[in-house]
Design a protein around this motif. Structure first.
Motif, short mmCIF file in Angstrom:
data_model
loop_
_atom_site.label_atom_id
_atom_site.label_comp_id
_atom_site.label_asym_id
_atom_site.label_seq_id
_atom_site.Cartn_x
_atom_site.Cartn_y
_atom_site.Cartn_z
N ILE A 182 23.00 -0.20 -10.80
CA ILE A 182 23.83 -1.39 -10.60
C ILE A 182 24.83 -1.18 -9.47
CG2 ILE A 182 25.63 -2.82 -11.65
CD1 ILE A 182 24.17 -2.48 -14.32
N PHE A 183 25.57 -0.07 -9.52
CA PHE A 183 26.68 0.12 -8.59
C PHE A 183 26.27 0.74 -7.25
CE2 PHE A 183 28.86 0.06 -12.73
CZ PHE A 183 29.78 -0.96 -12.47
N ARG A 184 25.18 1.49 -7.22
CA ARG A 184 24.77 2.15 -5.98
C ARG A 184 23.69 1.39 -5.23
NH1 ARG A 184 25.65 7.65 -5.43
NH2 ARG A 184 24.65 7.31 -3.40
N HIS A 185 22.91 0.56 -5.93
CA HIS A 185 21.76 -0.07 -5.27
C HIS A 185 21.79 -1.60 -5.33
CE1 HIS A 185 19.91 3.85 -4.77
NE2 HIS A 185 20.16 4.11 -6.05
N MET A 186 22.18 -2.18 -6.46
CA MET A 186 22.11 -3.63 -6.59
C MET A 186 23.36 -4.33 -6.09
SD MET A 186 20.09 -4.06 -10.24
CE MET A 186 19.50 -5.71 -9.88
N LEU A 187 24.52 -3.89 -6.57
CA LEU A 187 25.76 -4.56 -6.19
C LEU A 187 26.02 -4.55 -4.68
CD1 LEU A 187 28.12 -6.14 -7.30
CD2 LEU A 187 29.33 -3.97 -7.68
#
Length: 275
Positions: A182-187
């Motif tokens: 979530i925090f390293r790739h999507m957001l």
């Protein structure tokens, strides 16, 4: 990001809006030096027309309208930016959880989001401020509470689209944790649309704040543009300047924010760049 800034720089209307916002920011920074003292203090005769000693005239109590507008700009920007940051934070959390986990989580969170969208935003803001008592903090909370659903739906859609991409599936297959995905790739891949939409929310927040202050639901101890207009409405025909100049300030500020927001959207939105 550099290419996006270059596209933004080619948008003349966006640059015009940015120039207005820069001038407003400089005014806010220079306000203590230009208008020292309390903006509520009486400085001269009441209802003095613009010109002479008082550039924008005085109000019904003999207060400097120019000083009030300058201090009101600080209040509007503070509430607008604060409420927008709060709405983005909450909207990203709700939309991110709904778009990533899907299923029952998505159904519950999206139904809650839709419930908030069915209530007129300004009415809900009035209700929240009335419950919390008028203050800058309650205005920020109220405006954020009515602004987050749009961000949540945007982030949910972006996360849902990214969930099927190859690099996300690869991360899942390699055993990456949900937090890392979530925090390293999507957001990070949702940052551009969030910035574009969030910039437009600032203008909406300023309008809601002005409406609340006009109705007497703003902080009575803090100068704001809506408070100035509310105080001058009783003498609108004989002292037009009291309502006119803060109204122009609201118009120019919201227009500038919308122009900058449109420019950011065109510069950062990949779908628009392909046209």
């Amino acid at each position: 990001m550099g290419a996006g800034l270059a596209r933004f720089a080619r948008n003349r209307m966006a640059l015009f809006g940015a120039a207005i916002l820069l001038g407003l920011l400089l005014l806010v920074l220079a306000t203590p030096a230009l208008f020292p003292g309390d903006p509520f203090r009486l400085v001269g005769p009441a209802l003095q027309p613009p010109g002479g000693r008082f550039l924008l005239g005085t109000d019904t109590l003999g207060r400097d309208v120019a000083a009030q507008i300058a201090y009101g700009a600080r209040t509007s920007l503070l509430i607008g930016v604060g409420a927008t940051l709060g709405a983005i934070l909450f909207g990203v959390i709700v939309g991110g959880l709904a778009g990533y986990y899907r299923g029952a989580v998505e159904i519950v969170l999206m139904r809650v989001t839709e419930f908030f969208q069915t209530i007129p935003a300004f009415v809900l803001a009035i209700l929240i401020v009335a419950i919390l008592s008028p203050s800058v903090t309650s205005e920020i909370i109220a405006i954020a509470a009515v602004s987050w659903p749009g961000i949540a739906r945007l982030v949910r859609g972006e996360f849902a689209a990214l969930g099927g991409r190859e690099f996300i599936l690869a991360c899942t297959g390699l055993g990456a944790s949900d937090a890392r995905i979530i925090f390293r790739h999507m957001l990070p891949n949702c940052t551009a649309p969030i910035i574009a939409v969030g910039s437009l929310l600032i203008g909406t927040a300023i309008l809601i704040e002005a409406g609340l202050a006009f109705l007497g639901l703003g902080d009575p101890n803090v100068m704001s543009w809506g408070l100035i207009i509310s105080a001058g409405r009783a003498v609108l025909r004989s002292a037009w300047w009291i309502c006119t100049f803060p109204g122009i300030a609201i118009l120019l500020t919201v227009l500038a924010i919308n122009l900058v927001g449109d420019g950011l959207n065109e510069a950062l939105n990949p779908r628009l760049r392909e046209r």
